[in-house]
Design an enzyme around this catalytic site. Structure first.
Site, PDB file in Angstrom:
ATOM      1  CG  ASP A 184      -4.658  -3.757   4.736  1.00 29.27           C
ATOM      2  OD1 ASP A 184      -4.204  -3.931   5.879  1.00 29.27           O
ATOM      3  OD2 ASP A 184      -5.453  -2.847   4.456  1.00 29.27           O
ATOM      4  CG  HIS A 185       0.509  -4.319   8.109  1.00 25.70           C
ATOM      5  ND1 HIS A 185       0.335  -3.053   7.660  1.00 25.70           N
ATOM      6  CD2 HIS A 185       0.528  -4.227   9.461  1.00 25.70           C
ATOM      7  CE1 HIS A 185       0.264  -2.226   8.689  1.00 25.70           C
ATOM      8  NE2 HIS A 185       0.380  -2.915   9.801  1.00 25.70           N
ATOM      9  CE  LYS A 203       0.937   8.055  11.209  1.00 30.69           C
ATOM     10  NZ  LYS A 203       1.305   6.685  11.473  1.00 30.69           N
ATOM     11  CG  ASP A 250      -0.872   6.099   6.515  1.00 32.04           C
ATOM     12  OD1 ASP A 250      -0.316   5.319   5.720  1.00 32.04           O
ATOM     13  OD2 ASP A 250      -0.446   6.285   7.674  1.00 32.04           O
ATOM     14  CD  GLU A 293      -0.319   4.609  13.783  1.00 33.05           C
ATOM     15  OE1 GLU A 293       0.880   4.343  13.752  1.00 33.05           O
ATOM     16  OE2 GLU A 293      -0.966   5.025  12.810  1.00 33.05           O
ATOM     17  CE  LYS A 338      -1.754   1.554   3.911  1.00 34.73           C
ATOM     18  NZ  LYS A 338      -0.820   2.405   4.693  1.00 34.73           N
ATOM     19  CE  LYS A 360      -1.903  -5.055  12.539  1.00 29.99           C
ATOM     20  NZ  LYS A 360      -0.701  -4.763  13.287  1.00 29.99           N
ATOM     21  CG  HIS A 380      -4.332  -0.542   7.834  1.00 25.97           C
ATOM     22  ND1 HIS A 380      -3.860  -1.393   6.865  1.00 25.97           N
ATOM     23  CD2 HIS A 380      -3.278   0.263   8.152  1.00 25.97           C
ATOM     24  CE1 HIS A 380      -2.584  -1.106   6.615  1.00 25.97           C
ATOM     25  NE2 HIS A 380      -2.222  -0.101   7.367  1.00 25.97           N
TER      26      HIS A 380
HETATM   27  C1  BG6 Z   1       0.784   1.643   7.939  1.00 23.53           C
HETATM   28  C2  BG6 Z   1       0.735   3.140   7.895  1.00 23.53           C
HETATM   29  O1  BG6 Z   1       0.115   1.093   6.857  1.00 23.53           O
HETATM   30  O2  BG6 Z   1       0.196   1.185   9.141  1.00 23.53           O
HETATM   31  C3  BG6 Z   1       1.439   3.732   9.109  1.00 23.53           C
HETATM   32  O3  BG6 Z   1       1.348   3.614   6.711  1.00 23.53           O
HETATM   33  C4  BG6 Z   1       0.857   3.160  10.369  1.00 23.53           C
HETATM   34  O4  BG6 Z   1       1.333   5.144   9.116  1.00 23.53           O
HETATM   35  C5  BG6 Z   1       0.841   1.637  10.310  1.00 23.53           C
HETATM   36  O5  BG6 Z   1       1.663   3.599  11.442  1.00 23.53           O
HETATM   37  C6  BG6 Z   1       0.103   1.050  11.494  1.00 23.53           C
HETATM   38  O6  BG6 Z   1       0.330  -0.318  11.526  1.00 23.53           O
HETATM   39  P1  BG6 Z   1       0.312  -1.109  12.893  1.00 23.53           P
HETATM   40  O7  BG6 Z   1       0.479  -2.539  12.499  1.00 23.53           O
HETATM   41  O8  BG6 Z   1       1.431  -0.575  13.726  1.00 23.53           O
HETATM   42  O9  BG6 Z   1      -1.022  -0.809  13.494  1.00 23.53           O
END
Ligand code: BG6
Length: 520
Positions: free
Chosen positions: A201-202, A360, A259, A240, A172, A206, A264
């Site tokens: 999309d990581h 953030k 973002d 975050e 992404k 999870k 997500h």
């Molecule tokens: C990313 C964003 O895709 O996901 C970042 O670009 C964000 O800005 C991050 O901090 C959050 O991922 P996680 O796994 O830490 O919740």
């Protein structure tokens, strides 16, 4: 351009699969943009964890590709990354052997001649190590290079190797609005078949996100109440404490909605709201997710709120405001917080508001889904409540903690003992991943990299899904771009976002849950 040296050791060849795990076929994984942070912090640690668990093929190689001539320094840097970010013992005997499989190739992304040389190098490497023709290309570059790399892979016939399979993993952001996502899809599908494309999309990697589906569809008791008849509203928070971490130029163009929310948070929403798929296979799961997103009517701009942090205190530390971050416009209009109220117009969800927010420099690092149930039709104990936390009977609340302290909890009312009346106090029934399974959950990349190598697309975004979520958010982004926010910054770092975000819920007489995270 350096020659890549690596060798498969006899030890690797004797590796045997554990249990009924599937092991990918031998392959070379080429990471474009490998000098960036993602490779070192996430990808290589995840690959090494797979190796530790015996899940990588014995005949396997990783080739980092970027513009700078890094040579052998690349593998050494990756070794450090694995130890530092993968929580790996530097003396782990498997590490040296694994690092031998890492090579580097300097390449100018838009020079076709370089791709020709890369192809020859990959072929040579494959032949020397008996790897065959399977290739996985991972695009971890800045997004503006995606199309050019794909075009060159196509032109050099690297996308459809003879006697082998190839796949492309695309990081992404997949586009920055509907038009650019469509164009990119067009370019990607001009070279690769959709079955070869893995839009990552990581969040989908999870464990706790996958567990939403297990919770809903492997248990019989929740699904009958998982609808508008019992659920009052749903809140999804991705908060975050970090700021932009030196990624100012990227974030300036992105903002919180692009973002995190468009991808997500929308993935989380789809898992909460989808109908049961007929199987846990890519097509069924993706079809049901798509139906959820397609049932969301256009989101009015009045149902959105944007925010930007000013200076403040986060986790006891003084932090600067967004506009004072490195390489950020001192007059920036980029949002570091976004909140949205939306509805899903289908039989299951009509009339149930979903509130989404991401930001953030908020109070706490926590990603959580709260499902608030309706109150019973008649509160017969209400008149008997004392003061304090038990002064009002609270509705049932199911909380899915995605991170940290992964788990699920259910709040319900219980009679306060030894009181003569029927005082009811909220209590929590809690499932905690770490204490139940004795270990914390893996980094999302492990599962996703393995699935991409195995060719399983279930946990990857599909072309139609990406376009549908962009079609919901593009008008909002356009509306926001047309009118610079009047009062930015509008929240102090370390708070739960701008106060004006409360108005999204006020009209439904709801409030944001700010007591997020595990209760001890
Ligand atoms: C990313 C964003 O895709 O996901 C970042 O670009 C964000 O800005 C991050 O901090 C959050 O991922 P996680 O796994 O830490 O919740």
């Amino acid at each position: 351009m350096a020659t890549i040296q690596m060798r498969v050791s006899p030890e690797d060849l004797s590796q045997v699969p554990k249990g009924n795990e599937r092991i990918p076929e031998p392959l070379i994984m080429t990471i474009f943009g490998a000098s960036g942070d993602l490779t070192k912090r996430k990808l290589l640690p995840a690959l090494f964890h797979l190796e530790q668990n015996g899940l990588l093929p014995a005949r396997f190689a990783i080739v980092g590709v970027a513009r700078r001539p890094l040579g052998d320094a690349f593998a050494a840097d990756m070794r450090d990354g694995i130890v530092r970010f993968g929580d790996v013992d530097a003396g782990d005997p498997r590490l040296d052997n694994f690092v031998k499989k890492i090579g580097y190739f300097a390449l100018n992304f838009d020079d076709p001649g370089h791709y020709q040389a890369l192809k020859a190098e990959l072929d040579r490497l494959a032949q020397e190590n008996g790897i065959g023709n399977n290739r996985l290309y991972y695009l971890a570059t800045a997004p503006e290079f995606f199309a050019g790399i794909i075009e060159n892979l196509g032109a050099q016939e690297m996308a459809h190797p003879e006697h082998g399979r190839s796949a492309v993993v695309i990081e992404k952001p997949f586009g920055h609005d509907l038009a650019s996502a469509r164009e990119l899809n067009h370019q990607v599908n001009g070279v690769f078949n959709e079955s070869q494309v893995f839009r990552i999309d990581h969040y989908l990697g999870k464990e706790t996100v996958q567990n939403i589906l297990v919770f809903r569809f492997a248990n019989g008791i929740f699904e009958p109440i998982w609808n508008r008849n019992y659920i009052d509203h749903v809140q999804i928070t991705a908060a975050e404490t970090l700021g932009v971490e030196g990624r100012g130029p990227f974030y300036e163009k992105a903002g919180a909605l692009r973002d995190v929310v468009q991808n997500h948070v929308m993935e989380l929403l789809s898992f909460v709201a989808m109908e049961p798929p007929s199987s846990f296979e890519a097509e069924s799961v993706r079809r049901e997710k798509l139906k959820v997103w397609q049932a969301i009517p256009p989101i009015p701009i009045l149902s959105t709120v944007r925010g930007q942090y000013g200076p403040g205190v986060v986790e006891g530390q003084k932090v600067p405001g967004y506009r004072d971050e490195e390489r950020v416009d001192p007059d920036s209009g980029t949002e570091t917080y976004a909140a949205v109220r939306l509805e899903i117009e289908n039989w299951r969800w009509a009339g149930v508001p979903f509130y989404l927010r991401a930001g953030k420099r908020l109070r706490k690092r926590v990603t959580e889904i709260s499902i608030q149930f309706k109150q019973p039709p008649l509160l017969i104990f209400n008149r008997m409540q004392s003061s304090g936390p038990c002064s009002e009977i609270q509705p049932n609340l199911l909380t899915i903690r995605i991170q940290p302290d992964e788990g699920i909890s259910l709040r319900f009312g219980a009679k306060v003992p030894t009181t003569p009346d029927m005082s009811v106090c909220p209590v929590i029934m809690d499932f905690d991943y770490a204490s139940a399974f004795g270990r914390s959950t893996a980094n999302g990349y492990e599962r996703l990299l393995l699935d991409a190598m195995l060719g399983d697309q279930t946990l990857f975004a599909h072309r139609d899904g990406v376009e549908t979520t962009w079609s919901l958010y593009t008008p909002i982004l356009q509306g926001w771009a047309a009118k610079k926010p009047e009062v930015f910054p509008n929240y102090f770092a370390g708070k739960w976002g701008p106060e004006c975000a409360d108005r999204l819920l006020e009209r439904d007489r709801n409030v944001w849950r700010n007591d997020l995270g595990k209760k001890d």
